[in-house]
Design a protein around this motif. Sequence first.
Motif, short mmCIF file in Angstrom:
data_model
loop_
_atom_site.label_atom_id
_atom_site.label_comp_id
_atom_site.label_asym_id
_atom_site.label_seq_id
_atom_site.Cartn_x
_atom_site.Cartn_y
_atom_site.Cartn_z
N THR A 57 9.75 55.39 -8.64
CA THR A 57 9.67 56.48 -9.60
C THR A 57 10.27 56.03 -10.93
O THR A 57 11.47 55.88 -11.02
CB THR A 57 10.45 57.71 -9.09
N ILE A 58 9.43 55.86 -11.90
CA ILE A 58 9.93 55.41 -13.20
C ILE A 58 9.55 56.44 -14.26
O ILE A 58 8.39 56.82 -14.39
CB ILE A 58 9.36 54.03 -13.57
N LEU A 59 10.57 56.89 -15.00
CA LEU A 59 10.33 57.82 -16.11
C LEU A 59 9.98 57.02 -17.36
O LEU A 59 10.60 56.00 -17.65
CB LEU A 59 11.59 58.66 -16.37
N ASP A 60 9.01 57.52 -18.10
CA ASP A 60 8.67 56.93 -19.39
C ASP A 60 9.55 57.56 -20.46
O ASP A 60 10.18 58.60 -20.23
CB ASP A 60 7.19 57.18 -19.70
N PRO A 61 9.59 56.98 -21.66
CA PRO A 61 10.48 57.51 -22.70
C PRO A 61 10.32 59.00 -22.99
O PRO A 61 11.30 59.69 -23.20
CB PRO A 61 10.11 56.67 -23.93
N GLY A 62 9.12 59.53 -22.97
CA GLY A 62 8.92 60.94 -23.30
C GLY A 62 8.94 61.87 -22.10
O GLY A 62 8.80 63.09 -22.26
N ASP A 63 9.12 61.33 -20.88
CA ASP A 63 9.11 62.17 -19.67
C ASP A 63 10.36 63.04 -19.59
O ASP A 63 11.46 62.62 -19.96
CB ASP A 63 9.03 61.31 -18.41
N VAL A 64 10.16 64.24 -19.04
CA VAL A 64 11.27 65.17 -18.83
C VAL A 64 12.00 64.76 -17.56
O VAL A 64 11.39 64.46 -16.54
CB VAL A 64 10.75 66.62 -18.72
N SER A 65 13.31 64.76 -17.63
CA SER A 65 14.16 64.49 -16.48
C SER A 65 14.65 65.83 -15.95
O SER A 65 15.25 66.61 -16.69
CB SER A 65 15.35 63.62 -16.94
N SER A 66 14.39 66.11 -14.67
CA SER A 66 14.69 67.44 -14.16
C SER A 66 15.02 67.38 -12.67
O SER A 66 14.38 66.65 -11.92
CB SER A 66 13.47 68.34 -14.39
N PHE A 67 16.03 68.17 -12.26
CA PHE A 67 16.44 68.21 -10.85
C PHE A 67 17.21 69.50 -10.61
O PHE A 67 17.97 69.95 -11.46
CB PHE A 67 17.35 67.01 -10.55
N ARG A 68 16.97 70.11 -9.42
CA ARG A 68 17.68 71.33 -9.06
C ARG A 68 17.92 71.33 -7.56
O ARG A 68 17.01 71.11 -6.78
CB ARG A 68 16.85 72.55 -9.45
N ARG A 69 19.17 71.57 -7.16
CA ARG A 69 19.47 71.74 -5.74
C ARG A 69 19.02 73.13 -5.32
O ARG A 69 18.94 74.05 -6.14
CB ARG A 69 20.96 71.59 -5.48
N ASP A 70 18.75 73.31 -4.04
CA ASP A 70 18.28 74.60 -3.52
C ASP A 70 19.26 75.73 -3.80
O ASP A 70 18.85 76.88 -3.96
CB ASP A 70 18.03 74.50 -2.01
N GLU A 71 20.55 75.42 -3.86
CA GLU A 71 21.55 76.47 -4.07
C GLU A 71 21.56 77.03 -5.49
O GLU A 71 22.20 78.04 -5.77
CB GLU A 71 22.94 75.94 -3.69
N VAL A 72 20.86 76.37 -6.41
CA VAL A 72 20.78 76.84 -7.79
C VAL A 72 19.54 77.71 -7.92
O VAL A 72 18.42 77.27 -7.64
CB VAL A 72 20.71 75.66 -8.78
N LEU A 144 22.36 60.88 -11.03
CA LEU A 144 22.72 62.30 -10.96
C LEU A 144 22.12 62.97 -9.74
O LEU A 144 22.75 63.84 -9.13
CB LEU A 144 22.27 63.02 -12.24
N ARG A 145 20.92 62.60 -9.35
CA ARG A 145 20.27 63.18 -8.16
C ARG A 145 21.07 62.95 -6.88
O ARG A 145 20.98 63.72 -5.94
CB ARG A 145 18.87 62.58 -7.96
N HIS A 146 21.82 61.86 -6.84
CA HIS A 146 22.52 61.49 -5.61
C HIS A 146 23.99 61.88 -5.59
O HIS A 146 24.70 61.55 -4.65
CB HIS A 146 22.35 59.99 -5.37
N ARG A 147 24.43 62.56 -6.59
CA ARG A 147 25.84 62.99 -6.62
C ARG A 147 25.95 64.40 -6.09
O ARG A 147 25.23 65.30 -6.52
CB ARG A 147 26.40 62.90 -8.04
N ARG A 148 26.88 64.62 -5.19
CA ARG A 148 27.08 65.94 -4.59
C ARG A 148 27.63 66.96 -5.57
O ARG A 148 27.44 68.16 -5.40
CB ARG A 148 28.01 65.84 -3.39
N ASP A 149 28.34 66.49 -6.59
CA ASP A 149 28.93 67.42 -7.55
C ASP A 149 27.94 67.85 -8.64
O ASP A 149 28.25 68.70 -9.46
CB ASP A 149 30.20 66.84 -8.18
N VAL A 150 26.73 67.31 -8.63
CA VAL A 150 25.71 67.70 -9.60
C VAL A 150 24.81 68.75 -8.95
O VAL A 150 24.16 68.50 -7.95
CB VAL A 150 24.87 66.48 -10.05
N LEU A 151 24.81 69.95 -9.54
CA LEU A 151 23.98 71.04 -9.03
C LEU A 151 22.56 70.96 -9.58
O LEU A 151 21.59 71.21 -8.87
CB LEU A 151 24.59 72.39 -9.41
N ALA A 152 22.44 70.66 -10.86
CA ALA A 152 21.14 70.60 -11.51
C ALA A 152 21.27 69.85 -12.83
O ALA A 152 22.37 69.76 -13.39
CB ALA A 152 20.61 72.01 -11.77
#
Length: 173
Positions: A57-72, A144-152
């Motif tokens: 999975t490779i993001l390009d320069p203009g790609d949006v970076s986004s992640f959300r845990r289920d609890e959010v 950030l996706r793999h850190r437990r302290d990161v919610l989103a």
Amino acid sequence: MSDEDEHALFLQAIGDVRRLDAPAEAPPKPKPRAGAGMRERDEQAALSEFKQVMSQTILDPGDVSSFRRDEVSTRVFSRLKRGEFAVQDELDLHGLRLEAAQALLREFLRQVSAEGLGCVRIIHGKGRNSDGVPVIKNFVDQHLRHRRDVLAFHSAPLNQGGTGAVVVLLKRR
């Protein structure tokens, strides 16, 4: 003068002496404080996972970076996307080499987590000076996706850096 004469003269000069008891043993060294071994192992696991996923999975320069845990909730995540949370601290990584960025990101996240901050911004740049792949942007996204302290997290609104930065929601202690 012989050695015996010198010894006798020395004893006569100093007078009566009392032999001292052997000194007590030094107290044992204190045990080292417990370290944050679990956190360091988590970070190492996240780094090795990043290296593995980087080829997929490779993001390009203009790609949006986004992640959300289920609890959010989706409502909270929408507010994050719109930039409605007050950013309490910021780290600027763009222009750095990957090794330096990795170390700074880990230290920054450790520090803001210890301070109990809930929302931070990480500027990673768009990677236009990289050879086609925005290396730091991809590292930040995967780490950030793999850190437990990161919610989103989500790419920042345009007025806060756009796809060259992410706003991160952290668990509070």
